[in-house]
Write a protein that holds these residues in place. Structure first.
Motif, PDB file in Angstrom:
ATOM      1  N   PRO A 200       0.814  -1.227   0.000  1.00  0.00           N
ATOM      2  CA  PRO A 200       0.000   0.000   0.000  1.00  0.00           C
ATOM      3  C   PRO A 200       0.841   1.268   0.000  1.00  0.00           C
ATOM      4  O   PRO A 200       0.471   2.256  -0.646  1.00  0.00           O
ATOM      5  CB  PRO A 200      -0.815  -0.129   1.289  1.00  0.00           C
ATOM      6  N   LEU A 201       1.980   1.264   0.705  1.00  0.00           N
ATOM      7  CA  LEU A 201       2.848   2.446   0.723  1.00  0.00           C
ATOM      8  C   LEU A 201       3.280   2.812  -0.690  1.00  0.00           C
ATOM      9  O   LEU A 201       3.265   4.004  -1.072  1.00  0.00           O
ATOM     10  CB  LEU A 201       4.083   2.169   1.595  1.00  0.00           C
ATOM     11  N   VAL A 202       3.635   1.811  -1.486  1.00  0.00           N
ATOM     12  CA  VAL A 202       4.104   2.063  -2.848  1.00  0.00           C
ATOM     13  C   VAL A 202       2.943   2.520  -3.728  1.00  0.00           C
ATOM     14  O   VAL A 202       3.105   3.414  -4.572  1.00  0.00           O
ATOM     15  CB  VAL A 202       4.784   0.808  -3.422  1.00  0.00           C
ATOM     16  N   GLU A 203       1.782   1.933  -3.532  1.00  0.00           N
ATOM     17  CA  GLU A 203       0.613   2.366  -4.306  1.00  0.00           C
ATOM     18  C   GLU A 203       0.304   3.838  -4.048  1.00  0.00           C
ATOM     19  O   GLU A 203       0.020   4.604  -4.980  1.00  0.00           O
ATOM     20  CB  GLU A 203      -0.603   1.502  -3.952  1.00  0.00           C
ATOM     21  N   LYS A 204       0.368   4.235  -2.783  1.00  0.00           N
ATOM     22  CA  LYS A 204       0.096   5.642  -2.439  1.00  0.00           C
ATOM     23  C   LYS A 204       1.168   6.571  -3.006  1.00  0.00           C
ATOM     24  O   LYS A 204       0.870   7.667  -3.483  1.00  0.00           O
ATOM     25  CB  LYS A 204       0.008   5.799  -0.921  1.00  0.00           C
ATOM     26  N   LEU A 205       2.420   6.111  -2.966  1.00  0.00           N
ATOM     27  CA  LEU A 205       3.501   6.922  -3.523  1.00  0.00           C
ATOM     28  C   LEU A 205       3.296   7.146  -5.017  1.00  0.00           C
ATOM     29  O   LEU A 205       3.407   8.279  -5.511  1.00  0.00           O
ATOM     30  CB  LEU A 205       4.842   6.223  -3.269  1.00  0.00           C
ATOM     31  N   ARG A 206       2.991   6.094  -5.743  1.00  0.00           N
ATOM     32  CA  ARG A 206       2.808   6.204  -7.194  1.00  0.00           C
ATOM     33  C   ARG A 206       1.566   7.012  -7.530  1.00  0.00           C
ATOM     34  O   ARG A 206       1.558   7.800  -8.487  1.00  0.00           O
ATOM     35  CB  ARG A 206       2.734   4.819  -7.821  1.00  0.00           C
ATOM     36  N   ALA A 207       0.505   6.839  -6.733  1.00  0.00           N
ATOM     37  CA  ALA A 207      -0.725   7.606  -6.973  1.00  0.00           C
ATOM     38  C   ALA A 207      -0.486   9.100  -6.775  1.00  0.00           C
ATOM     39  O   ALA A 207      -1.137   9.935  -7.428  1.00  0.00           O
ATOM     40  CB  ALA A 207      -1.832   7.122  -6.036  1.00  0.00           C
ATOM     41  N   ALA A 208       0.449   9.439  -5.897  1.00  0.00           N
ATOM     42  CA  ALA A 208       0.767  10.851  -5.647  1.00  0.00           C
ATOM     43  C   ALA A 208       1.770  11.390  -6.656  1.00  0.00           C
ATOM     44  O   ALA A 208       2.185  12.554  -6.572  1.00  0.00           O
ATOM     45  CB  ALA A 208       1.308  11.021  -4.233  1.00  0.00           C
ATOM     46  N   GLY A 209       2.170  10.556  -7.623  1.00  0.00           N
ATOM     47  CA  GLY A 209       3.110  10.996  -8.649  1.00  0.00           C
ATOM     48  C   GLY A 209       4.557  10.895  -8.222  1.00  0.00           C
ATOM     49  O   GLY A 209       5.444  11.408  -8.919  1.00  0.00           O
ATOM     50  N   GLY A 210       4.831  10.210  -7.115  1.00  0.00           N
ATOM     51  CA  GLY A 210       6.193  10.100  -6.626  1.00  0.00           C
ATOM     52  C   GLY A 210       6.952   8.967  -7.285  1.00  0.00           C
ATOM     53  O   GLY A 210       6.365   7.939  -7.632  1.00  0.00           O
ATOM     54  N   ILE A 211       8.244   9.160  -7.453  1.00  0.00           N
ATOM     55  CA  ILE A 211       9.085   8.104  -8.020  1.00  0.00           C
ATOM     56  C   ILE A 211      10.222   7.728  -7.058  1.00  0.00           C
ATOM     57  O   ILE A 211      11.070   6.901  -7.379  1.00  0.00           O
ATOM     58  CB  ILE A 211       9.680   8.515  -9.381  1.00  0.00           C
ATOM     59  N   SER A 212      10.242   8.360  -5.893  1.00  0.00           N
ATOM     60  CA  SER A 212      11.253   8.035  -4.893  1.00  0.00           C
ATOM     61  C   SER A 212      10.682   8.333  -3.514  1.00  0.00           C
ATOM     62  O   SER A 212       9.722   9.104  -3.378  1.00  0.00           O
ATOM     63  CB  SER A 212      12.541   8.826  -5.118  1.00  0.00           C
ATOM     64  N   PHE A 213      11.277   7.719  -2.499  1.00  0.00           N
ATOM     65  CA  PHE A 213      10.783   7.924  -1.131  1.00  0.00           C
ATOM     66  C   PHE A 213      11.329   9.207  -0.513  1.00  0.00           C
ATOM     67  O   PHE A 213      10.705   9.783   0.373  1.00  0.00           O
ATOM     68  CB  PHE A 213      11.164   6.715  -0.266  1.00  0.00           C
ATOM     69  N   TYR A 214      12.485   9.646  -1.005  1.00  0.00           N
ATOM     70  CA  TYR A 214      13.074  10.894  -0.536  1.00  0.00           C
ATOM     71  C   TYR A 214      13.285  11.832  -1.718  1.00  0.00           C
ATOM     72  O   TYR A 214      13.541  11.393  -2.845  1.00  0.00           O
ATOM     73  CB  TYR A 214      14.434  10.649   0.125  1.00  0.00           C
ATOM     74  N   LEU A 215      13.206  13.119  -1.454  1.00  0.00           N
ATOM     75  CA  LEU A 215      13.597  14.147  -2.410  1.00  0.00           C
ATOM     76  C   LEU A 215      14.666  15.012  -1.755  1.00  0.00           C
ATOM     77  O   LEU A 215      14.561  15.347  -0.565  1.00  0.00           O
ATOM     78  CB  LEU A 215      12.400  15.010  -2.815  1.00  0.00           C
TER      79      LEU A 215
END
Length: 804
Positions: free
Chosen positions: A430-445
């Motif tokens: 679920p963490l990865v699904e939420k990250l991708r849904a938010a347009g993220g491609i990494s856990f840190y910026l």
């Protein structure tokens, strides 16, 4: 909330005794209690003692303390710290905990035993005293269930990692009843006083680090069995090349103990019936067979590895266990083509990415391992922690990883794993699904020195909170605070009028570019800043002067260049010593040779607790020539009492032995005893805080009106009598075969310097420059010796001293 001044540790086993030792390292008075033994030992009977004799009743606590004093690596910074530990037993002395501010339960991993003891503690502790359990996996709430509300409000889990002196992590596990002030008090004490990296964990089985760490170990063993990797190959794959400790996988298991591993695995299996990887949580058959055969690791002298005397008898040989016949064999070298591709990649992110994409068996291993670790870790958010930073820090601080799992994941990229799971029809966390849904491609910026993390609760990126009192040099440079830079060093603006001289050469060795930056820093200090800090955040402060440059000059007979290099280092150190404004060094880890000499010349030193400091030039057939011998002689002579009966040679002799035997401190406290640190120098328990602490020391010197001194002209050279005594000592040591013939040659040159040239028939006053000239002359004369060249070559090739 009361201030924590004294701590009681209940349980003097391996963990409890070493925890008491580390509290003593931090100058905290500590009470150490354990059970009363059930019967007398033969030695106790021979002494006429009875079961009521105090020495007998406190035997278990005494044995724990003795084991901590003898342990290697050392549990104490210095053995004298043990004086801060008071011993006792649960029957006679438990009532004493009323006088202690924090009571740490560290008895056996048995819920009933823990609850029984804490029930007694509940009756005698003072109000507001904090009580914690050091359990590695038992539910914190289950330990305190049914106790009084007041007790539960002051109770929490505080899980230290063993050995507590060396492992940075402290997991804090509150219950729903724990007061926020209790969490804050223990977190602050653990951070500042004990030097720990504190992570807030949830009350789930084995908390954060052990949950992910043990999963990783079991998964590695599973991949090894499936794909036929050897023990040596696995340890090569999971060691420093991946930013993990040298002990890697199997050496770490030997250190921890296979019985301990089996216990943790059993706890996880029983506690996690619904875990999606429940089937993996079982003791591997090979480990179970090793336990049955008594092959538990270091505690039994043999595990996956076994150390034996080598054929020559002078060096040990390490054998590897055969996993089919359980017989030991010579170690085999692991060979992966991808390792050659990454040999020159110092950036760990680039190295990890390259290894992950490699086409050989190493790449195959990493793709399997990372896929499993990343999936399992992502599934644990927010089960074991609310944020990814806590998980990454838990693995970095508890298991010695340079990068946590989410940082490793960012280095490899998100999508390759998502695509792989899709092919294998593995559900995406679920963490990865939420990250991708938010347009993220990494856990840190990372941008302009600011790091943000993806927050699963808000599905947005939020800044990683700054830790007050912690300065990160890399972040300052990203924020364009770097004032000047060359290949060996940088100048960084720390703010508040303080500039930092940071080394960043290989092993932070000191060469011409480093000295160039020293002078640039002093110029900036004179014109634009109020104080300077010399420090960095690499694995070690400095391995000393650049031996390769010196060897090149010697082999090319470029003696003018060698002499200029030595003189330049002397001049730089003297410029630091008499700089117009304060200079504070912040050494840590290996601070050897020239690195130590530099620190000796600064206004103050703010050392990390784990500072291994020494003038080790004798190991390469040389003597200190950057002013180190001169400065240590000064310290020795200045320590001589004014009493006319005091013998100054006694003090000089200590310096002669320390430098001649290349003694290295085992801690900052020991460095103080060896006089590498002065009484005015101070220590940071938490290395994360060291740069900020050093900056504060510098600012305090400014505030107090610092004024530089003048080069000394009043140094008492003891002359021929002292020179003769030192040569006699060398003669006796050689006859006893403590040292080699060439050690005598090197040490004689050192004796000449420390006696002021060995020519004066009676003590004479000399200058610092006079002693520097002697150092340089002795150093260069040794450079021309064949055996010195052999020692330098051996050190560069093998990384250790040659006694030829």
């Amino acid at each position: 909330m009361r201030e924590i001044r004294k701590v009681a540790v209940l349980g003097a086993g391996t963990m409890g005794a070493r925890l008491a030792a580390h509290l003593a390292n931090a100058s905290v008075p500590t009470l150490l209690l354990d059970i009363i033994p059930g019967e007398l030992t033969p030695e106790e009977r021979a002494k006429g003692w009875g079961i009521d004799t105090p020495q007998v009743r406190n035997r278990m606590a005494r044995m724990g303390l003795d084991a901590a004093l003898k342990s290697r690596p050392a549990a104490f910074f210095a053995p004298e710290a043990a004086r801060l530990i008071t011993l006792g037993n649960f029957e006679d002395d438990l009532a004493k905990v009323k006088d202690y501010d924090w009571v740490i339960e560290a008895v056996t991993e048995d819920l009933a035993v823990k609850r029984s003891l804490l029930d007694k503690v509940q009756a005698v502790r003072s109000s507001n005293a904090i009580v914690s359990s050091n359990t590695s996996g038992i539910s914190i709430s289950s330990i305190s269930a049914g106790f009084s509300e007041e007790f539960r409000r002051h109770f929490l889990g505080a899980h230290f990692f063993n050995p507590p002196r060396y492992l940075h992590l402290l997991e804090i596990i509150p219950t729903p009843d724990t007061l926020p002030g209790v969490v804050d008090a223990i977190s602050r004490f653990g951070d500042i006083v004990l030097g720990k990296g504190v992570v807030a964990a949830k009350d789930t089985p084995n908390f954060i680090a052990n949950r992910i760490g043990v999963f990783t170990t079991l998964d590695i063993l599973c991949i090894m069995q499936e794909d036929g990797y050897t023990i040596e190959e696995i340890d090569a794959l999971t060691g420093p090349v991946l930013g993990m400790p040298k002990s890697a996988t199997f050496r770490t298991m030997d250190i921890v103990g296979l019985d301990v591993l089996a216990h943790v695995v059993k706890n996880l299996r029983e506690s996690l019936p619904n875990d999606e990887q429940h089937a993996l949580f079982q003791t591997p058959s090979v480990v179970q067979q090793m336990i049955e055969r008594g092959l538990l690791g270091d505690k039994t002298g043999q595990g996956f590895y076994k150390k034996i005397k080598g054929k020559s008898g002078d060096e040990s040989e390490i054998l590897t266990l055969g996993l089919t016949n359980f017989e030991y064999r010579p170690r085999q070298r692991a060979n992966f083509p991808s390792f050659e591709m990454t040999r020159n990649l110092d950036d760990l992110r680039e190295r990890v990415k390259t290894l992950f994409q490699a086409k050989d068996r190493a790449g195959q291993f990493y793709r399997k391992l990372f896929s499993d670790i990343f999936h399992y870790t992502a599934m644990r958010v927010p089960e074991i922690a609310d944020d990814i930073v806590s998980i990454d820090n838990g693995l970095k601080w508890g298991f010695g990883w340079e990068m946590g799992p989410f940082e490793l994941w960012d280095a490899c990229g998100l999508e390759p794993f998502v695509e792989g799971w899709a092919r294998r029809q593995t559900p995406v966390p679920p963490l990865v699904e939420k990250l991708r849904a938010a347009g993220g491609i990494s856990f840190y910026l990372h941008k302009d020195g600011i790091t943000t993390q993806f927050d699963v609760a808000t599905t947005e990126y939020h800044p990683v909170p700054d830790r007050p009192g912690v300065t990160i040099l890399r972040s300052l440079k990203a924020r364009r605070k770097e004032v000047k830079k060359n290949a060996g060093a940088s100048l960084i603006d720390l703010g508040d009028g303080v500039v930092c001289l940071e080394f960043h050469s290989k092993m932070n060795t000191i060469g011409g570019d480093t000295l160039q930056m020293v002078h640039a820093g002093l110029k900036a200090l004179s014109e634009d800043f109020d104080a300077m800090v010399i420090g960095n955040q690499a694995p070690h402060f400095s391995a000393g002067a650049n031996l390769m440059l010196l060897l090149t000059a010697i082999q090319e007979d470029d003696w003018d260049e060698a002499q200029l290099a030595v003189r330049a280092f002397q001049n730089a150190n003297m410029a630091l010593k008499y700089a117009p404004k304060p200079v504070v060094a912040a050494p840590f880890g290996m601070t050897l040779g020239g690195g130590a000499e530099l620190c000796l010349h600064t206004t103050r030193v703010r050392a990390a607790a784990e500072t291994y400091m020494g003038l080790v030039e004798a190991g390469v057939g040389l003597i200190p020539a950057g002013g180190g011998a001169k400065e240590m002689l000064l310290r020795a002579l200045d320590a001589v009492p004014a009493d006319p009966e005091a013998d100054p040679f006694t003090y000089v002799k200590e310096v002669f032995l320390n430098i001649g035997m290349a003694k290295v401190s085992g801690s900052a406290e020991e460095a103080r005893r060896l006089q590498y640190l002065s009484p005015r120098d101070s220590i940071s328990m938490n290395r994360d805080r060291q740069i900020a602490d050093a900056k504060q020391v510098a600012l305090d010197l400014v505030r107090l009106g610092y004024r530089p001194g003048q080069p000394r002209q009043d140094i008492r050279a003891l002359g021929q009598p002292a020179f003769a005594k030192m040569k006699l000592g060398l003669h006796l040591m050689r006859r006893a075969e403590y040292i080699s013939d060439y050690d005598v040659v090197v040490a004689t040159q050192l004796a000449r310097v420390l006696s002021g040239g060995g020519e004066f028939t009676s003590p004479q006053l000399v200058s610092e420059q006079y002693l520097l000239d002697l150092e340089r002359e002795a150093f260069l004369s040794l450079c021309g010796q064949k055996k010195t060249i052999e020692r330098i070559q051996f050190m560069l090739k093998k990384g250790k001293a040659l006694r030829n």
